[in-house]
Design a protein around this motif. Structure first.
Motif: not given
Length: 970
Positions: A47, A49, A51, A63, A131, A136, A139, A439, A527
């Motif tokens: 996802s 995420t 930060t 997320s 975003k 964001y 990952n 999410g 995260g």
């Protein structure tokens, strides 16, 4: 599973005080994967995420799925497939899917297009740009290892990796650019002599390149901006570079688990340790100095010369008699609290959380919950909590039974349902917000059903089993008796009021963990990985010790202010540190978080409140188990010798009441201890004649005595009838009766303040023999467990801490296990459990004494249940005793007289009923059962049974109905 050698983190070794180079086993839960040259290495996506963004603020908690349509990322042929995940991984928001990236071991790639050019529409461009502004991260997972970004610690100049890489960047402070090119650097390590290779590191350098295409990555400074007014064409490209590394596979996670500035952690531990030492010193001062001094002063009451009651001792012990504080509430301190059901449920769940948390930290410290096994920490917490449901059920049931609760079914049900139900309901509500917002962290319905199944299949049965075990065990016996009437509580000082005391005391446990709490919050919301379990384990231990210490101090001050409502205060005060945890979360929000949506605000507040609530249950449950009261009052030497005092005798507020205390001491001495004093000083069984009165007019001599018909009682061998004028004082209600242990255990007591009765006769002192099964020595008392073949009972004898037992004339050195002994004392009961407070206990030298005692106890029992032997002549006026209010007399054997004839062998209750009928003015109608019961103070059912017995012997007859009787004339 293949185990590899690994150096544990330094924090673990500093905790265990071992050398840093000690080898250990690495147990992450997964085995290393080796690849041949050219073999495909999987790259999976997770996802996106949020930060911490470029402005050092966290702007969101939601997320999103990697393949959410608005992002327009390239998909593999046939669509992305879900990768199997653990329960903990799903609950913590991982959504791992396959990707179109093709990585082959040791095969470099340069500017390879991931898929065909895609068109990003206006709405998607605005969504993606938002975003990017919110910071964001993308990952990836390559061979299970997160793709990270390298950073350098400015304090130590050490390079470490952070999970994920940015979706885009902010250029010139006002322009969002989208990263569409990825330079992937993969570190590998050779094994099997260079024939196979393992992935030991992944670093991604994302870039925004507008003209990137297959085989041509474009220009580095030509940024790709997503146009929010028209479609934007985007081509995703990537490059792969394989780099040889000396990092072993077992240590490939070390760069992600880097501890930033460990000096902060050490400073926190040192400061917390200082707090613990300070609090422990205060607790030690209270227990070792203040309490010991108070206990010694109270034990001096036993050193009074009770033969000299002229007042010479009053001035010397004036301070003892005028004491106040915790000594005055010994009869109320173990009173059941308000809402015992809720408190017992909280304590059960608190103990369950306490054991679960400690076990989880230990497993993580030993390497069993490595981050390489994704979700293992969350899964272990859930599994351990369900398994330790047995602990929660047992503690809750045992405490509730000790509190005297009666709704045991409700306790069994609420223990595994109340707290988990609150947590699950809150989690479900927050999950609904996540689902509504789209999410990826929203837990699927199937996973929720799995959690519920684990709860119902494992947790509930184990909790029920623990509750069943808890209710089967006897309640925890407080060392002192609870008074019938609650004592009035004086007004408290300001700092001892609930809210001020909670604010003051709750701050100290929070101060022991606030540094680690800051790092935990920072890693959770940003995260990152938290793996400083060595520091966390020490902080957890310090926090528990601090909670226990501050609770002891608060309860001591509370009892000194004569407030005995300590149970809920102890729980709430230590649990008040949860309020500081929530306040710390709010401060962290104000300083480091700037949410842009209501959903993120609700999630942050909800999860913070949920964590604080569980912290409240954990700390409150662990603190109340410090059990100061049992230790204080178990070592307080005043409760047994003064058990027969009214609490008001101790609650003196002026010196003028010292005479009242002295008078009570005199009465207590004359009524109970004169016989003991004779035995201790002159060896009772060597006396030629010492008589014992068993109540009800029965009198005989002790073992080894000669002769002895007399008035009985505690008046030596002087003979006084109960009807005589008597030159001496009569103690008709005070008895000393030979019994068996079974009779002691079965003795009845109408209400807690009443004397015990055996065979419907009240008793005050008893004497019995038994074999010593166990001896338990305490600073202020010795507890013997005696067994005479009919039962087992505990005998507690209090000793003076300032003088040796032998100096007081006791037989401590002669009493050993498995030998026979004889005890004199008073029957006591607390919490439904019987014991004997012994005045004297001595070894039996002549085994004939055992036989004699059992025969004597049998004789007395038969006397009161079947009457005296018919062969005994009736001697009216010889040691008479009165049944009820009548004038029927008993002879030496105690046989009732009906005119000039002896009454048949009937029970004592029947004798009382007959005497009540006989002594009442006779008329044609007789006396009704209700009137008889009121006259002699017996239960109506007992009167009915006695009447049937008299009717069977033709001593009475019915008149107007079956419940109205009259006595026959002889």
């Amino acid at each position: 599973m293949k185990l590899a050698s690994l150096k544990l983190p330094r924090a673990a070794f500093s905790l265990l005080f071992l050398l840093h180079n000690t080898a250990a086993f690495y147990l992450p839960g997964v085995a290393p994967t080796s690849y041949a040259r050219g073999a495909k290495v999987p790259l999976n996506v997770n996802s996106l995420t949020p930060t911490i963004s470029s402005d050092a603020q966290l702007h969101s908690l939601i997320s999103f799925d990697y393949y959410k349509p608005e992002f327009h990322f390239c998909k593999p042929e046939g669509g992305p497939q879900h990768v199997s995940e653990s329960l903990g991984s799903i609950l913590f928001g991982d959504r791992i899917l396959t990707s179109p990236f093709e990585l082959k071991m040791l095969v470099d790639e340069d500017c390879k297009a991931l898929c065909q050019e895609v068109k990003i529409d206006v709405e998607s461009a605005a969504y993606v740009n938002e975003k990017i502004w919110l910071g964001y991260n993308i990952n990836w997972l390559i061979d299970g290892l997160p793709a990270g970004t390298l950073y350098t610690d400015e304090y130590t100049n050490t390079t470490f990796a952070a999970r994920g890489f940015p979706l885009g960047e902010i250029v010139n402070g006002d322009k969002a650019v989208f990263n569409n090119h990825y330079d992937i650097i993969v570190d590998y390590h050779e094994v099997m002599g260079g024939k196979e290779f393992r992935v030991v590191g992944v670093t991604v350098f994302p870039e925004s390149r507008k003209n990137s295409a297959d085989g041509n990555c474009g220009t580095a400074n030509n940024f790709l901006e997503l146009n929010e007014e028209k479609e934007t064409p985007v081509t995703f490209t990537y490059s792969v570079t394989w780099k040889k590394s000396n990092i072993a596979w077992a240590t490939r996670w070390d760069s992600f688990l880097y501890v930033t500035d460990p000096r902060i952690h050490w400073f926190s531990l040192v400061s917390s340790a200082i707090i613990v030492v300070f609090l422990s010193a205060m607790v030690g001062a209270i227990l070792m100095r203040v309490l010991k001094k108070d206990i010694a002063r109270y034990n001096r009451l036993d050193a009074f010369n009770l033969d000299d009651l002229s007042g010479t001792n009053g001035e010397a012990e004036e301070g003892v008699q005028e004491d106040s504080g915790w000594k005055l509430v010994h009869g109320d301190v173990f009173r059941a609290p308000k809402n015992p059901l809720v408190l017992s449920v909280f304590l059960g769940n608190g103990s369950q959380l306490f054991v679960m948390t400690g076990t989880t930290i230990v497993f993580a410290l030993l390497g069993f919950l490595s981050p390489s096994n994704r979700g293992s920490l969350g899964g272990a917490m859930i599994l351990l909590y369900t398994i330790f449901g047995f602990v929660g059920g047992y503690v809750s049931a045992r405490v509730y039974k000790t509190f005297g609760g009666e709704s045991w079914k409700l306790n069994i049900l609420l223990t595994p349902v109340l707290i988990p139900g609150i947590v699950f309901a809150t989690f479900f509500l927050l999950n609904f917000f996540l689902f509504f917002k789209g999410g990826s962290g929203a837990v699927p319905l199937t996973t929720m059903l799995v959690v519920l199944s684990i709860w119902f299949v494992i947790s509930l049965p184990l909790s029920f089993a623990g509750s069943w075990m808890g209710f089967r065990h006897p309640p925890i016996q407080p060392p002192v008796r609870v008074n019938q009437i609650p004592r009035q509580i004086p007004p408290s000082t300001n700092y001892l009021r609930p809210l001020p005391s909670m604010a003051l005391v709750g701050l100290l446990p929070f101060g022991a963990i606030f540094v680690e709490l800051f790092f935990i919050l920072q890693n959770i919301w940003s995260g990152k990985f938290y793996y400083m379990f060595g520091f966390l384990f020490i902080c957890y231990g310090i926090m528990i010790i601090t909670c226990a210490a501050v609770t002891i101090l608060l309860v001591y001050f509370l009892l000194c202010s004569e407030n005995y409502h300590w149970q809920w205060r102890a729980f709430n005060t230590a649990g008040a540190s949860a309020g500081y945890v929530f306040a710390n979360a709010m401060i962290y929000w104000l300083r480091n978080i700037s949410f842009g949506s209501l959903t993120s605000v609700v999630l942050y507040l909800g999860y913070s409140a949920l964590i604080s609530f569980l912290f409240f249950i954990l700390t409150g449950g662990s603190s109340i188990c410090s059990d100061l009261e049992n230790q204080v009052y178990a070592n307080k030497g005043l409760q047994e010798p003064l058990a027969s005092f009214q609490v008001g005798c101790l609650c003196t507020e002026s010196t003028g009441q010292s005479k009242l205390i002295k008078s009570n001491l005199k009465t207590l001495y004359e009524a109970t201890f004169r016989f003991v004093d004779v035995e201790v000083k002159k060896e009772l069984y060597s006396l030629p004649s010492v008589e014992m009165d068993y109540g009800g007019g029965y009198s005989t001599t002790s073992y080894g005595a000669q002769g002895g018909a007399g008035g009985g009682g505690f008046m030596g061998s002087s003979q006084q009838g109960s009807q005589g004028a008597g030159a001496g004082r009569q103690f008709g209600k005070d008895t000393l009766r030979p019994v068996t242990i079974m009779q002691v255990l079965n003795a009845s007591q109408p209400h807690p303040d009443a004397d015990f009765s055996i065979d419907e006769v009240e008793i005050t002192q008893v004497s019995f023999v038994g074999q010593i099964r166990n001896i338990s020595t305490q600073p202020t008392n010795i507890t013997y467990k005696l067994d005479d073949g009919t039962g087992t009972v505990e005998v507690k004898q209090w000793i003076d801490t300032d003088t040796s037992f032998e100096e007081g004339g006791g037989h401590k050195s002669k009493l050993v296990e498995n030998d026979w002994a004889r005890a004199w004392g008073r029957v006591k009961a607390f919490g439904g459990r019987r014991h004997v407070g012994a005045h004297v206990i001595r070894p039996i030298m002549d085994k004939n004494e055992i036989t004699y005692h059992l025969l004597e106890a049998t004789y007395v029992h038969l006397y009161f249940t079947r009457g005296p032997p018919l062969s005994e002549p009736a001697k009216a006026g010889d040691g008479a005793a009165v049944y009820g209010e009548g004038a029927s007399t008993l002879g030496v054997g105690g046989q009732s007289m009906i005119g000039n004839q002896a009454m048949p062998n009937v029970s004592q209750a029947a004798r009382k009923v007959y005497q009540a009928i006989k002594s009442t003015l006779q008329n044609n109608e007789g006396l009704h059962v209700q009137n008889i019961a009121a006259t002699i103070g017996m239960n109506v059912n007992d009167v009915m049974k006695a009447g049937d017995e008299l009717l069977s012997h033709s001593l009475i007859y019915t008149t107007v109905d079956d419940l109205t009787w009259a006595a026959l004339d002889f």
